[in-house]
Design an enzyme around this catalytic site. Structure first.
Site, mmCIF file in Angstrom:
data_model
loop_
_atom_site.group_PDB
_atom_site.id
_atom_site.type_symbol
_atom_site.label_atom_id
_atom_site.label_comp_id
_atom_site.label_asym_id
_atom_site.label_seq_id
_atom_site.Cartn_x
_atom_site.Cartn_y
_atom_site.Cartn_z
ATOM 1 N N ILE A 155 17.261 53.160 -9.428
ATOM 2 C CA ILE A 155 17.515 51.796 -9.920
ATOM 3 C C ILE A 155 17.589 50.823 -8.741
ATOM 4 O O ILE A 155 17.003 49.738 -8.772
ATOM 5 C CB ILE A 155 18.807 51.740 -10.770
ATOM 6 C CG1 ILE A 155 18.633 52.591 -12.034
ATOM 7 C CG2 ILE A 155 19.172 50.303 -11.116
ATOM 8 C CD1 ILE A 155 19.907 52.815 -12.828
ATOM 9 N N ARG A 233 28.559 51.209 -13.527
ATOM 10 C CA ARG A 233 29.691 51.540 -14.378
ATOM 11 C C ARG A 233 30.848 50.617 -14.008
ATOM 12 O O ARG A 233 31.074 50.352 -12.819
ATOM 13 C CB ARG A 233 30.132 52.998 -14.173
ATOM 14 C CG ARG A 233 29.200 54.042 -14.770
ATOM 15 C CD ARG A 233 29.294 54.084 -16.303
ATOM 16 N NE ARG A 233 28.508 55.150 -16.880
ATOM 17 C CZ ARG A 233 27.252 55.046 -17.318
ATOM 18 N NH1 ARG A 233 26.636 53.876 -17.267
ATOM 19 N NH2 ARG A 233 26.632 56.076 -17.838
ATOM 20 N N GLU A 262 34.860 50.460 -21.972
ATOM 21 C CA GLU A 262 33.910 50.017 -23.002
ATOM 22 C C GLU A 262 34.232 50.650 -24.349
ATOM 23 O O GLU A 262 34.683 51.798 -24.387
ATOM 24 C CB GLU A 262 32.488 50.383 -22.562
ATOM 25 C CG GLU A 262 32.100 49.613 -21.303
ATOM 26 C CD GLU A 262 30.720 49.994 -20.779
ATOM 27 O OE1 GLU A 262 30.024 50.793 -21.423
ATOM 28 O OE2 GLU A 262 30.350 49.484 -19.727
ATOM 29 N N HIS A 280 26.853 46.055 -22.068
ATOM 30 C CA HIS A 280 26.210 47.278 -21.560
ATOM 31 C C HIS A 280 24.836 47.477 -22.218
ATOM 32 O O HIS A 280 24.644 48.400 -23.007
ATOM 33 C CB HIS A 280 27.095 48.515 -21.803
ATOM 34 C CG HIS A 280 26.658 49.701 -20.994
ATOM 35 N ND1 HIS A 280 27.526 50.716 -20.632
ATOM 36 C CD2 HIS A 280 25.451 50.048 -20.482
ATOM 37 C CE1 HIS A 280 26.867 51.625 -19.936
ATOM 38 N NE2 HIS A 280 25.607 51.245 -19.832
HETATM 39 C C1 8YV Z 1 22.839 53.506 -21.878
HETATM 40 C C2 8YV Z 1 23.640 54.166 -19.515
HETATM 41 O O1 8YV Z 1 23.295 52.279 -22.332
HETATM 42 O O2 8YV Z 1 21.861 55.451 -18.726
HETATM 43 C C3 8YV Z 1 23.065 55.248 -18.715
HETATM 44 O O3 8YV Z 1 23.838 55.941 -18.037
HETATM 45 O O4 8YV Z 1 24.786 53.875 -19.415
HETATM 46 C C4 8YV Z 1 22.768 53.380 -20.422
HETATM 47 O O5 8YV Z 1 21.445 53.488 -20.105
HETATM 48 C C5 8YV Z 1 23.521 54.586 -22.616
HETATM 49 O O6 8YV Z 1 23.440 55.851 -22.118
HETATM 50 C C6 8YV Z 1 22.936 54.599 -24.023
HETATM 51 O O7 8YV Z 1 23.869 54.480 -24.913
#
Ligand code: 8YV
Length: 314
Positions: A155, A233, A262, A280
């Site tokens: 990312i 996070r 959250e 999120h």
């Molecule tokens: C998603 C995430 O919102 O990939 C992750 O770790 O926190 C997010 O991409 C989540 O997993 C989907 O609900």
């Protein structure tokens, strides 16, 4: 007979319907008596499917002794008890890379939104203030400012490409310098990084080493002209310290997609005009969620075919 799986929380309906075409799926979050559900599937359940936010606790896994795969719809695995999985021969797969571009887009969008006051401008336009009060107050330029990336993984790298387009000099803090990031300046200390940049982007995974690391000293190092953008996070940030910094204008602003508890967002954020909030949603596009679903399903299929997971964490 199809394998029995426990689905911890809701996922994209198309993904759940593909899941159900192959497996017998029990919905944990829908159950009124969760202990009774776990007891009733204890011997049959061989896998858990979950998302990044919910993960799966040790308490649940302990009640399902035949589970040998946790397939996560998300890249973050901080909510999965990885030590328990390692100790009990449970494979864990996640969905890295496929979401990196959308998460990086969100980070860029938040930086632009908070600096250029997009939410304020939208409200100003809709409220009809332009003809009455004239132009809205001036905002802050993003282009060419100094960017710091905390966590140069997939990312972080996708974000760096976008920041290059904005001609922003890039520094980063990572466990170690990366050979594929030599155009960017490595800074070993997070506080040092914060003191050198105008935007501190948080893209690091939540681990014992990063949780709580954006504390008051880092925010003070970022300073009154600095912005914090978090798409990782919420637990990486000391939220009360961030709220005080924003209230007292000790930092210029923040763009936040993630929060410590959250889906609850501390109310103090709601009255601040120097913050832009998202629920999120950085990976929340149809394209990325479909791709995440496919990878989550492919990891499950690989496991049940006795093959290595495509993207194994454990
Ligand atoms: C998603 C995430 O919102 O990939 C992750 O770790 O926190 C997010 O991409 C989540 O997993 C989907 O609900």
């Amino acid at each position: 007979m199809s394998q029995t799986l426990l689905l911890i929380g809701p996922l994209l309906p198309s993904v759940v319907s593909t899941l159900e075409s192959t497996y017998t799926v029990h919905r944990y979050w829908k159950s009124d008596d969760k202990d009774a559900l776990l007891a009733s599937i204890a011997s049959d359940c061989v896998g858990v499917v979950t998302d990044g936010g919910n993960g799966v606790s040790k308490a649940i896994l302990q009640k399902l002794p035949n589970v040998k795969i946790v397939s996560v719809f998300g890249v973050g695995v901080d909510a999965v008890d990885l030590d328990y999985c390692r100790d009990n021969g449970i494979s864990v797969g996640n969905t890295p890379d496929v979401l990196s571009d959308d998460v990086a887009d969100m980070a860029m969008a938040l930086a632009l939104a908070v600096s250029r006051q997009l939410v304020f401008g939208d409200q100003y336009a809709r409220a009809g203030k332009w003809p009455v009060s004239g132009a809205m107050p001036l905002t802050r330029r993003v282009m060419g400012k100094r960017a710091g990336i905390y966590g140069m993984g997939s990312i972080g790298k996708a974000l760096a490409l976008r920041l290059e387009g904005f001609q922003m000099p890039i520094s980063y803090c990572n466990r170690s310098p990366r050979s594929d990031s030599e155009n960017y300046t490595f800074v070993a200390s997070l506080k040092e990084l914060a003191s050198q940049v105008d935007y501190l982007f948080v893209t690091a995974a939540a681990t014992p080493g990063t949780i709580g690391s954006i504390d008051a000293t880092v925010l003070d190092a970022l300073g009154p002209d600095g912005y914090l953008i978090n798409v990782s996070r919420g637990t990486l940030v000391d939220e009360p310290a961030l709220i005080s910094s924003l209230q007292e204008k000790r930092i210029a602003g923040a763009g936040l997609d993630v929060f410590a508890d959250e889906p609850n967002i501390p109310e103090a954020f709601f009255s601040l005009d120097n913050v832009v909030l998202q629920p999120h949603n950085a990976s929340g596009t149809w394209e990325t969620r479909e791709a995440m679903g496919k990878l989550m399903l492919d990891n499950l299929a690989a496991h049940f075919a006795g093959k290595p997971l495509l993207t194994a964490v454990v």
